[in-house]
Design a protein around this motif. Structure first.
Motif, mmCIF file in Angstrom:
data_model
loop_
_atom_site.group_PDB
_atom_site.id
_atom_site.type_symbol
_atom_site.label_atom_id
_atom_site.label_comp_id
_atom_site.label_asym_id
_atom_site.label_seq_id
_atom_site.Cartn_x
_atom_site.Cartn_y
_atom_site.Cartn_z
ATOM 1 N N GLY A 30 0.785 -1.241 0.000
ATOM 2 C CA GLY A 30 0.000 0.000 0.000
ATOM 3 C C GLY A 30 0.806 1.275 0.000
ATOM 4 O O GLY A 30 0.292 2.340 0.376
ATOM 5 N N VAL A 31 2.062 1.210 -0.438
ATOM 6 C CA VAL A 31 2.923 2.402 -0.429
ATOM 7 C C VAL A 31 2.351 3.512 -1.305
ATOM 8 O O VAL A 31 2.347 4.696 -0.921
ATOM 9 C CB VAL A 31 4.350 2.030 -0.886
ATOM 10 N N ALA A 46 6.936 5.306 7.356
ATOM 11 C CA ALA A 46 7.097 4.075 8.133
ATOM 12 C C ALA A 46 5.930 3.885 9.097
ATOM 13 O O ALA A 46 5.406 2.772 9.258
ATOM 14 C CB ALA A 46 8.419 4.112 8.899
ATOM 15 N N ASN A 47 5.499 4.959 9.741
ATOM 16 C CA ASN A 47 4.368 4.876 10.662
ATOM 17 C C ASN A 47 3.083 4.478 9.932
ATOM 18 O O ASN A 47 2.288 3.683 10.441
ATOM 19 C CB ASN A 47 4.163 6.212 11.381
ATOM 20 N N LEU A 56 12.131 -0.233 5.082
ATOM 21 C CA LEU A 56 11.379 0.619 4.161
ATOM 22 C C LEU A 56 12.323 1.471 3.325
ATOM 23 O O LEU A 56 12.097 1.670 2.126
ATOM 24 C CB LEU A 56 10.411 1.510 4.950
ATOM 25 N N LEU A 57 13.391 1.973 3.956
ATOM 26 C CA LEU A 57 14.356 2.799 3.229
ATOM 27 C C LEU A 57 14.967 2.017 2.061
ATOM 28 O O LEU A 57 15.181 2.573 0.973
ATOM 29 C CB LEU A 57 15.455 3.282 4.177
ATOM 30 N N THR A 58 15.239 0.741 2.272
ATOM 31 C CA THR A 58 15.794 -0.085 1.195
ATOM 32 C C THR A 58 14.831 -0.152 0.010
ATOM 33 O O THR A 58 15.231 -0.003 -1.148
ATOM 34 C CB THR A 58 16.085 -1.507 1.707
ATOM 35 N N SER A 74 13.970 15.374 1.823
ATOM 36 C CA SER A 74 13.742 14.123 2.556
ATOM 37 C C SER A 74 12.341 13.570 2.324
ATOM 38 O O SER A 74 11.911 12.644 3.021
ATOM 39 C CB SER A 74 13.951 14.351 4.057
ATOM 40 N N PHE A 75 11.646 14.098 1.322
ATOM 41 C CA PHE A 75 10.250 13.704 1.099
ATOM 42 C C PHE A 75 10.092 12.865 -0.169
ATOM 43 O O PHE A 75 10.648 13.196 -1.220
ATOM 44 C CB PHE A 75 9.354 14.937 1.020
ATOM 45 N N TYR A 76 9.299 11.802 -0.034
ATOM 46 C CA TYR A 76 9.012 10.902 -1.149
ATOM 47 C C TYR A 76 7.622 11.204 -1.699
ATOM 48 O O TYR A 76 6.701 11.578 -0.946
ATOM 49 C CB TYR A 76 9.062 9.445 -0.688
ATOM 50 N N SER A 77 7.454 11.002 -3.002
ATOM 51 C CA SER A 77 6.143 11.168 -3.620
ATOM 52 C C SER A 77 6.020 10.208 -4.803
ATOM 53 O O SER A 77 7.018 9.698 -5.315
ATOM 54 C CB SER A 77 5.936 12.612 -4.096
#
Length: 334
Positions: A30-31, A46-47, A56-58, A74-77
């Motif tokens: 569900g990422v 992660a939360n 998760l970082l991997t 530092s933000f993912y989208s």
């Protein structure tokens, strides 16, 4: 495609399965749905996913390297493609096709490719899915998700005005029948497929408000009698999945089922006549071999020739899904 010259190109092929599993894992966890709410840093993501930060970082690093995700500071989208096709609930969502059909069925089945190439008898890849009710449902949901887009394009490009009866042979979930019925208000469809598969067609028809125009016909296309008096017979992704001798039998059955002047629509994976590709169509024939040791790549020219050999009048041939499929249109003589 030009022949490769660098060992790094070989490595990209060899490591390709790692990228596939990274994509499937992100879908199953569900990422993409989490990121559809907005950019997230590692701790928040992660939360929300329940995954340990270091693991998760991997996964995130792999997805960013593949271009599936974007990272700013530092933000993912989600990438634009991921946001459109991999987020459940989006109109163009394609994820269930990858999750159910590719990850759960075809991916593990490919472990047997060498045995199939050596001619060893295997339990058919697709037959197993069709025999087990739970796996059949997963297969059908995956196929429906993957077929909705191509079905929409096909239905918009084929003129079925004046047609009232469509027989969709091997039609599975009914994705193509539903698309054609939506485009042609006077059209109704019968879907012939294995019992554990076609039983789900009514569910999808109900979801799309077309339940009164879809009739499932459980059976085997090579054994079950086909209803006659049809204006259209559709076979999508079917001829590539059966032994070559069965192709002529299916075309004969189509001829018998059609009314004079009725249309035959053949939509299938096709490779170039010179055997050079295209890549996606060529690769699709590898899993076909797992369920059908007599399978052989098809060209659009071979489909046309097979139609004419059974007495059909050829109306046209055109690319349907670029680099993957062609549509051959023919007619039963009036």
């Amino acid at each position: 495609m030009d022949p490769i010259t660098d060992v790094r190109d070989i490595s990209r092929i060899a490591y390709g399965f790692m990228a596939s599993k990274a994509l499937f894992a992100a879908l199953n966890l569900g990422v993409f749905e989490v990121l559809a709410k907005g950019p997230r840093n590692l701790e928040v993501l992660a939360n929300e996913t329940g995954l340990q930060r270091h693991r998760l970082l991997t996964l995130l690093t792999a997805l960013v390297s593949l271009g599936v995700l974007a990272k700013e500071d530092s933000f993912y989208s989600n990438s634009s493609a991921a946001g459109r096709y991999l987020v459940r609930g989006e109109p163009a969502y394609f994820g269930d096709y990858y999750r159910y059909q590719i990850d759960r069925l075809i991916y593990p089945g490919m472990e047997n490719l060498e045995q199939a190439l050596a001619g060893e008898p295997l339990h058919g890849l697709y037959n197993h899915a069709f025999e087990d009710a739970s796996e059949a449902e997963d297969f059908t949901r995956g196929q429906h998700s993957g077929s909705k887009g191509p079905a929409f394009l096909l239905a918009r490009s084929v003129d079925l005005s004046g047609c009232r009866k469509l027989l969709d042979v091997g039609g599975g979930s009914g994705a193509f029948s539903l698309a054609f019925c939506r485009e042609n208000p006077d059209l109704s469809a019968i879907i012939l497929d294995f019992p554990n598969v076609v039983c789900h067609a009514e569910t999808f028809a109900k979801e799309e408000g077309l339940s009164g125009r879809i009739t499932p016909l459980p059976g085997n296309a090579l054994e079950t009698p086909w209803p006659e008096g049809q204006d259209v017979v559709l076979m999508s992704y079917l001829l590539s999945a059966v032994p070559r001798p069965a192709m002529a039998e299916l075309l004969r059955r189509a001829m018998d089922a059609l009314s004079p002047g009725g249309k035959l629509l053949l939509h299938d994976f096709t490779v170039a006549e010179d055997g050079t590709g295209p890549q996606l169509a060529a690769l699709w024939y590898l899993p076909m071999m797992l369920g059908n040791p007599q399978s052989k790549t098809l060209t659009a020219e071979e489909l046309c020739t097979a139609c004419e050999a059974e007495g059909f009048e050829l109306l046209g041939v055109e690319a349907a899904i670029p680099e993957i499929t062609h549509l051959v249109t023919a007619r039963k003589p009036a």
